[in-house]
Design an enzyme around this catalytic site. Sequence first.
Site, mmCIF file in Angstrom:
data_model
loop_
_atom_site.group_PDB
_atom_site.id
_atom_site.type_symbol
_atom_site.label_atom_id
_atom_site.label_comp_id
_atom_site.label_asym_id
_atom_site.label_seq_id
_atom_site.Cartn_x
_atom_site.Cartn_y
_atom_site.Cartn_z
ATOM 1 N N TYR A 189 -0.417 14.133 20.463
ATOM 2 C CA TYR A 189 0.673 14.428 21.391
ATOM 3 C C TYR A 189 1.208 15.813 21.114
ATOM 4 C CZ TYR A 189 5.500 14.089 23.175
ATOM 5 O OH TYR A 189 6.693 14.318 23.814
ATOM 6 N N ASN A 229 13.018 3.988 23.783
ATOM 7 C CA ASN A 229 11.821 4.819 23.715
ATOM 8 C C ASN A 229 11.870 5.657 22.429
ATOM 9 O OD1 ASN A 229 10.605 7.580 25.797
ATOM 10 N ND2 ASN A 229 9.454 6.164 24.566
ATOM 11 N N TYR A 250 -1.006 14.400 26.131
ATOM 12 C CA TYR A 250 -1.380 13.214 25.361
ATOM 13 C C TYR A 250 -2.899 13.071 25.353
ATOM 14 C CZ TYR A 250 3.330 11.074 26.135
ATOM 15 O OH TYR A 250 4.671 10.781 26.183
ATOM 16 N N GLU A 273 4.071 6.170 20.079
ATOM 17 C CA GLU A 273 5.168 6.087 21.042
ATOM 18 C C GLU A 273 5.316 4.640 21.480
ATOM 19 O OE1 GLU A 273 5.091 8.659 24.494
ATOM 20 O OE2 GLU A 273 6.893 7.703 25.308
ATOM 21 N N GLU A 322 3.584 18.857 28.562
ATOM 22 C CA GLU A 322 3.609 17.771 27.574
ATOM 23 C C GLU A 322 2.266 17.074 27.673
ATOM 24 O OE1 GLU A 322 6.117 14.384 28.575
ATOM 25 O OE2 GLU A 322 6.694 14.164 26.471
#
Length: 227
Positions: free
Chosen positions: A95, A61, A106, A198, A104
């Site tokens: 992001y 990742n 997005y 990502e 967090e």
Amino acid sequence: MFFLTSLLTGLLTISLTIIGVASAPAANYFWSSWSDGKPKLTVKNGAEGRFDVTWSGDKGNFVIGKGWNPGSSKNVTYTSTFSPTAGGNAYLAIYGWTTSPLVEYYIIEAHGDHHPSDNPEAKVLGNVTSDGGTYQIMTKKRVNKPSIIGTATFAQYWSIRYEQRPGGGTVNTGTHFKAWEGAGLKMGRHNYMIVAVEGQDSSGSASVTVGVASPEPVPTTVGGGSS
Ligand SMILES: *[C@@H]1O[C@H](CO)[C@@H](O)[C@H](O)[C@H]1NC(C)=O
Ligand SMILES: *[C@@H]1O[C@H](CO)[C@@H](O)[C@H](O)[C@H]1NC(C)=O
């Protein structure tokens, strides 16, 4: 995601300005690059708002991108190529993070095969219309996961655009922040906000140039308006 390294770019532009070389105002974009060490990455942090990333190996990742620290309501522009390989799990997104509460977030402009709503824990909270498209709002709780303040429990907020834009666009981040608040998703104090690529367990390539839209020109004539 969390980040291990981040640094300001554009220092060269600043020093050229100081010694008197004619130059446009320096665009000091915040750079963030995180990987769990498993994907094979080739990354180029280019001039101004440009960056390029190629990833391979179908494992691990990473989140890499350029933007601002702190984030804010902004008309973010990007032009891009975004090519996850077939079946690839990858996002092209605005992001960022807030603290107190720790969030967090997005704003997904394009994605590979994997759609976040595939996750049974994700809660769908409605739609928001912005920048010529419709985005689905979702949230998900993350328990004891890595974050910008270390391992923590926090929420993820998502706006996911139905009409994907892998090639570029403008994103009014303030519209999303307001829509999230309106749906009961509280924002905290802004930490960084980047245009990010990502990838997870995938391969692909992307080139992105980040910017900010100039303010809209103020109309000088009014003809039959209702004000
Ligand atoms: C973003 O653009 C919209 C118009 O398209 C404008 O109303 C808004 O004030 C802009 N936001 C910022 C933070 O400049
Ligand atoms: C959200 O937008 C999508 C795509 O335009 C539409 O199919 C769906 O019905 C909308 N959902 C709601 C709750 O309005």
